[in-house]
Design a protein around this motif. Structure first.
Motif, short mmCIF file in Angstrom:
data_model
loop_
_atom_site.label_atom_id
_atom_site.label_comp_id
_atom_site.label_asym_id
_atom_site.label_seq_id
_atom_site.Cartn_x
_atom_site.Cartn_y
_atom_site.Cartn_z
N GLN A 14 0.82 -1.19 0.00
CA GLN A 14 0.00 0.00 0.00
C GLN A 14 0.86 1.25 0.00
OE1 GLN A 14 -2.07 -1.38 3.34
NE2 GLN A 14 -0.80 -0.34 4.82
N ASN A 15 0.27 2.33 -0.46
CA ASN A 15 0.88 3.64 -0.45
C ASN A 15 0.62 4.26 0.92
OD1 ASN A 15 1.35 6.40 -0.65
ND2 ASN A 15 0.56 6.53 -2.74
N PRO A 16 1.65 4.66 1.65
CA PRO A 16 1.44 5.20 3.00
C PRO A 16 0.55 6.44 3.01
CG PRO A 16 3.79 5.15 2.46
CD PRO A 16 3.04 4.59 1.29
N HIS A 17 0.61 7.27 1.97
CA HIS A 17 -0.22 8.48 1.93
C HIS A 17 -1.69 8.11 1.77
CE1 HIS A 17 3.38 10.86 1.87
NE2 HIS A 17 3.82 10.17 0.83
N GLU A 18 -1.95 7.11 0.94
CA GLU A 18 -3.31 6.62 0.76
C GLU A 18 -3.84 6.09 2.09
OE1 GLU A 18 -4.94 2.34 -0.35
OE2 GLU A 18 -3.44 3.09 -1.74
N ASP A 19 -3.00 5.36 2.81
CA ASP A 19 -3.40 4.78 4.08
C ASP A 19 -3.78 5.86 5.08
OD1 ASP A 19 -3.83 2.26 5.22
OD2 ASP A 19 -2.01 2.44 6.44
N ASP A 20 -3.06 6.97 5.09
CA ASP A 20 -3.38 8.08 5.99
C ASP A 20 -4.72 8.71 5.64
OD1 ASP A 20 -0.95 7.71 7.23
OD2 ASP A 20 0.06 9.34 6.16
N TYR A 21 -5.00 8.87 4.37
CA TYR A 21 -6.21 9.56 3.95
C TYR A 21 -7.43 8.65 3.97
CZ TYR A 21 -9.46 12.52 1.49
OH TYR A 21 -10.57 13.28 1.18
N ARG A 26 -13.50 7.44 6.70
CA ARG A 26 -13.66 8.22 5.47
C ARG A 26 -14.25 7.35 4.37
NH1 ARG A 26 -9.17 11.66 5.07
NH2 ARG A 26 -10.48 13.27 5.90
N ILE A 27 -13.78 6.13 4.25
CA ILE A 27 -14.32 5.23 3.23
C ILE A 27 -15.78 4.96 3.49
CG2 ILE A 27 -14.27 2.83 2.41
CD1 ILE A 27 -11.19 3.08 2.52
N SER A 28 -16.13 4.71 4.74
CA SER A 28 -17.53 4.47 5.08
C SER A 28 -18.41 5.66 4.71
CB SER A 28 -17.65 4.17 6.58
OG SER A 28 -18.98 3.92 6.92
N GLU A 29 -17.94 6.86 4.99
CA GLU A 29 -18.70 8.07 4.67
C GLU A 29 -18.88 8.23 3.16
OE1 GLU A 29 -17.88 12.84 4.83
OE2 GLU A 29 -17.23 11.66 6.56
N SER A 54 -10.02 11.38 -4.96
CA SER A 54 -8.68 11.92 -4.80
C SER A 54 -8.39 12.01 -3.32
CB SER A 54 -8.60 13.31 -5.45
OG SER A 54 -7.29 13.80 -5.36
N PRO A 55 -7.24 11.53 -2.86
CA PRO A 55 -6.17 10.90 -3.63
C PRO A 55 -6.63 9.57 -4.22
CG PRO A 55 -5.74 10.66 -1.30
CD PRO A 55 -6.96 11.53 -1.42
N PRO A 56 -5.83 9.00 -5.13
CA PRO A 56 -6.21 7.75 -5.78
C PRO A 56 -6.62 6.67 -4.78
CG PRO A 56 -4.23 8.62 -6.78
CD PRO A 56 -4.51 9.48 -5.57
N PHE A 57 -7.54 5.87 -5.20
CA PHE A 57 -8.12 4.80 -4.39
C PHE A 57 -7.31 3.53 -4.66
CE2 PHE A 57 -11.96 2.43 -2.84
CZ PHE A 57 -12.23 3.21 -1.74
N GLY A 58 -6.29 3.29 -3.87
CA GLY A 58 -5.40 2.15 -4.08
C GLY A 58 -5.91 0.88 -3.43
#
Length: 182
Positions: A14-21, A26-29, A54-58
């Motif tokens: 995983q991309n650490p930035h994606e993991d933070d965001y 947030r995904i549930s919302e 955004s950011p990309p959904f990895g």
């Protein structure tokens, strides 16, 4: 049912930035805002709008989303029966969300496990290449109890000629299921 949710939760890079965001909250919302299930007569329509994220959904974000989706769809199946999802008219829109091959595999695997009739599948403007096309081929082959895909949007991806040909061969091999008639 448990197997699909465990498989969707498999760890991938995983991309650490994606993991933070893309946190669970947030995904549930975002997922809740893009989820719509409506009954029209004796049929259902399912809409999953997760486009232009955004950011990309990895892959990590998709794992979380798949867990959320699995819970929603299995709850719906328990209430209305599996046939409701097999015969619904589903529009799945992840266009412009930065999906890579692994994320596509996870999403399509969840839809197959729940036997969702995916009438429209919008995956344009992503990072899909050979692996994602192979996931699509597998989806078309294995989601046989649900209705066929009527529209498949794949423009602006990284699909090479050989992958496009493999997709066409898969569709051809599914005759008479494809081409579908509305």
């Amino acid at each position: 049912a448990e197997v699909g949710s465990q498989r969707c939760a498999a760890k991938v890079k995983q991309n650490p930035h994606e993991d933070d965001y893309w946190t669970e909250e947030r995904i549930s919302e975002v997922a809740q805002q893009g989820f719509e299930m409506k009954q029209r007569g004796d049929r259902w329509t399912l809409t999953l709008r997760m486009s232009s994220l955004s950011p990309p959904f990895g892959s990590s974000a998709m794992e979380r989303y798949c867990r959320w989706l699995w819970a929603r769809l299995t709850s719906f199946q328990n209430e209305h029966g599996a046939q409701a999802l097999r015969t619904c008219s589903g529009e799945i829109d992840f266009g412009g969300s930065g999906l890579g091959n692994q994320a596509v595999w996870l999403l399509l695997e969840t839809l197959v496990k729940c036997e969702v009739h995916t009438a429209v599948l919008k995956l344009h403007k992503n990072r899909i290449s050979e692996g994602g096309v192979l996931a699509l081929c597998e989806f078309l082959r294995t989601n046989r109890r649900a209705g066929p895909v009527y529209e498949l949007h794949l423009s602006e991806n990284e699909i090479d000629d050989e992958s496009a040909l493999e997709l066409l061969r898969t569709i051809h091999a599914q005759r008479p299921r494809y081409p579908p008639r509305k």
